[in-house]
Design an enzyme around this catalytic site. Structure first.
Site, PDB file in Angstrom:
ATOM      1  N   ARG A  99       0.819  -1.222   0.000  1.00  0.00           N
ATOM      2  CA  ARG A  99       0.000   0.000   0.000  1.00  0.00           C
ATOM      3  C   ARG A  99       0.850   1.268   0.000  1.00  0.00           C
ATOM      4  O   ARG A  99       0.450   2.280  -0.575  1.00  0.00           O
ATOM      5  CB  ARG A  99      -0.940  -0.024   1.217  1.00  0.00           C
ATOM      6  CG  ARG A  99      -2.024   1.060   1.221  1.00  0.00           C
ATOM      7  CD  ARG A  99      -3.020   0.792   2.341  1.00  0.00           C
ATOM      8  NE  ARG A  99      -4.129   1.721   2.340  1.00  0.00           N
ATOM      9  CZ  ARG A  99      -4.291   2.690   3.251  1.00  0.00           C
ATOM     10  NH1 ARG A  99      -3.410   2.832   4.236  1.00  0.00           N
ATOM     11  NH2 ARG A  99      -5.335   3.500   3.187  1.00  0.00           N
ATOM     12  N   ILE A 157      -7.197   7.682  -0.419  1.00  0.00           N
ATOM     13  CA  ILE A 157      -7.059   6.241  -0.565  1.00  0.00           C
ATOM     14  C   ILE A 157      -7.881   5.625   0.552  1.00  0.00           C
ATOM     15  O   ILE A 157      -7.765   6.006   1.714  1.00  0.00           O
ATOM     16  CB  ILE A 157      -5.576   5.804  -0.490  1.00  0.00           C
ATOM     17  CG1 ILE A 157      -5.442   4.282  -0.622  1.00  0.00           C
ATOM     18  CG2 ILE A 157      -4.887   6.299   0.769  1.00  0.00           C
ATOM     19  CD1 ILE A 157      -3.989   3.804  -0.703  1.00  0.00           C
ATOM     20  N   SER A 158      -8.777   4.702   0.208  1.00  0.00           N
ATOM     21  CA  SER A 158      -9.702   4.132   1.191  1.00  0.00           C
ATOM     22  C   SER A 158      -8.967   3.340   2.256  1.00  0.00           C
ATOM     23  O   SER A 158      -7.883   2.791   2.014  1.00  0.00           O
ATOM     24  CB  SER A 158     -10.727   3.224   0.503  1.00  0.00           C
ATOM     25  OG  SER A 158     -11.519   3.957  -0.401  1.00  0.00           O
ATOM     26  N   GLN A 159      -9.576   3.262   3.446  1.00  0.00           N
ATOM     27  CA  GLN A 159      -8.960   2.495   4.520  1.00  0.00           C
ATOM     28  C   GLN A 159      -8.899   1.019   4.122  1.00  0.00           C
ATOM     29  O   GLN A 159      -9.775   0.507   3.411  1.00  0.00           O
ATOM     30  CB  GLN A 159      -9.741   2.669   5.819  1.00  0.00           C
ATOM     31  CG  GLN A 159     -11.109   2.010   5.828  1.00  0.00           C
ATOM     32  CD  GLN A 159     -11.876   2.250   7.105  1.00  0.00           C
ATOM     33  OE1 GLN A 159     -12.764   3.084   7.153  1.00  0.00           O
ATOM     34  NE2 GLN A 159     -11.536   1.510   8.151  1.00  0.00           N
ATOM     35  N   PRO A 160      -7.870   0.301   4.533  1.00  0.00           N
ATOM     36  CA  PRO A 160      -7.715  -1.100   4.118  1.00  0.00           C
ATOM     37  C   PRO A 160      -8.935  -1.967   4.410  1.00  0.00           C
ATOM     38  O   PRO A 160      -9.326  -2.788   3.569  1.00  0.00           O
ATOM     39  CB  PRO A 160      -6.490  -1.562   4.914  1.00  0.00           C
ATOM     40  CG  PRO A 160      -5.690  -0.314   5.119  1.00  0.00           C
ATOM     41  CD  PRO A 160      -6.707   0.777   5.313  1.00  0.00           C
TER      42      PRO A 160
END
Length: 295
Positions: free
Chosen positions: A118, A144-147
């Protein structure tokens, strides 16, 4: 297609250890303050430099040069190079363990999250935060979206069966597209913001992902020339899912999207007939707004 996760052509660990230094030796994190625009600026500056040598070095005086030569002639015990902790598999394993603890159980999805580095998709000044469970800025008021939410949405979409052809709306920096490329046979991803489209291409190029196609365009219109899709995933929230995307789902296909304004929730839509869809509300979430057009 089988559910056995694929790997990229190159070793991700060998790609992940990108040098984080410029010019005089300061790291990006040390030399400037991170802002939401720095990721795109970094990509543009890197492309402009094209790997050219730095010509601004100050000449070393002859006496100083001789002193350095003398020092080098003396035997010395060199300390081993320090391992970049972001390259370590242990960092990603810890992230995946947290995702599993939050409820994601699909082993194919977890393996894909483990495989993709990431931090390679983020500004170097923010890379140390890459594996925390949070969304982070990538420029142009996007994130960027959270994992966890990446893994959760893909898991829900996969519950309909093996994914042959998938459409992603909102490429952003390219991270979710890279994860999708390991769980689907073909992946198409659309980005409406030109600098982010270019940034995603630059981020993904070292990984040489052969089953991923990036498109610059209006995601609300979908990609009819590549339809139908047995999975569609949206990385931005609208008040409702655009009809064009519903019509591009294959029979039995599943669409996962955040829906709402201030209060948002994940929604799963399944196509059950030629002009019939079912809808299921999942958990609360928070995404940037879905917008039409290109910029």
């Amino acid at each position: 297609m089988t559910d056995k996760p694929r790997t990229f052509p190159l070793s991700l660990d060998s790609l992940a250890g990108k040098p984080a230094r410029q010019g005089g030796g300061q790291s990006l994190a040390q030399s400037r303050i991170a802002t939401p625009q720095t990721a795109t600026q970094n990509a543009a500056q890197s492309a402009a430099r094209g790997g050219a040598p730095h010509h601004g070095a100050v000449p070393i005086a002859p006496s100083r040069a001789q002193a350095i030569a003398n020092e080098r002639a003396q035997p010395a015990t060199a300390s081993p190079p320090r391992q970049n902790p972001l390259v370590s598999d242990a960092v990603r394993r810890a992230m995946v363990a947290r995702i599993a603890k939050q409820g994601v159980k699909d082993p194919v999805v977890l393996d894909a999250m483990q495989a993709v580095p990431r931090h390679m998709f983020m500004d170097e000044a923010l890379a140390s935060q890459a594996y925390i469970d949070a969304s982070l800025p990538i420029g142009h008021h996007q994130t960027i979206s959270q994992p966890y939410i990446v893994a959760r949405m893909i898991e829900v979409m996969r519950q309909g069966g093996s994914l042959q052809r998938v459409l992603e709306i909102g490429t952003g920096c390219g991270y979710q597209a890279a994860v999708l490329s390991l769980v689907a046979k073909e992946v198409y991803s659309i980005e409406r913001i030109r600098p982010l489209h270019e940034l995603a291409k630059a981020n993904l190029r070292p990984l040489r992902v052969s089953n991923l196609r990036l498109q610059y365009g209006d995601g609300m219109l979908g990609l009819p020339q590549a339809a139908p899709f047995d999975g569609i995933i949206l990385a931005a929230a609208g008040l409702e899912v655009p009809q064009a995307l519903l019509e591009q789902l294959a029979p039995g296909g599943r669409l996962v999207a955040p829906v709402g304004a201030k209060l948002q929730h994940l929604q799963l839509i399944t196509r059950v007939g030629k002009m019939e869809w079912t809808s299921q509300t999942l958990e609360d979430c928070h995404f940037v707004p879905l917008r039409p057009g290109t910029i």
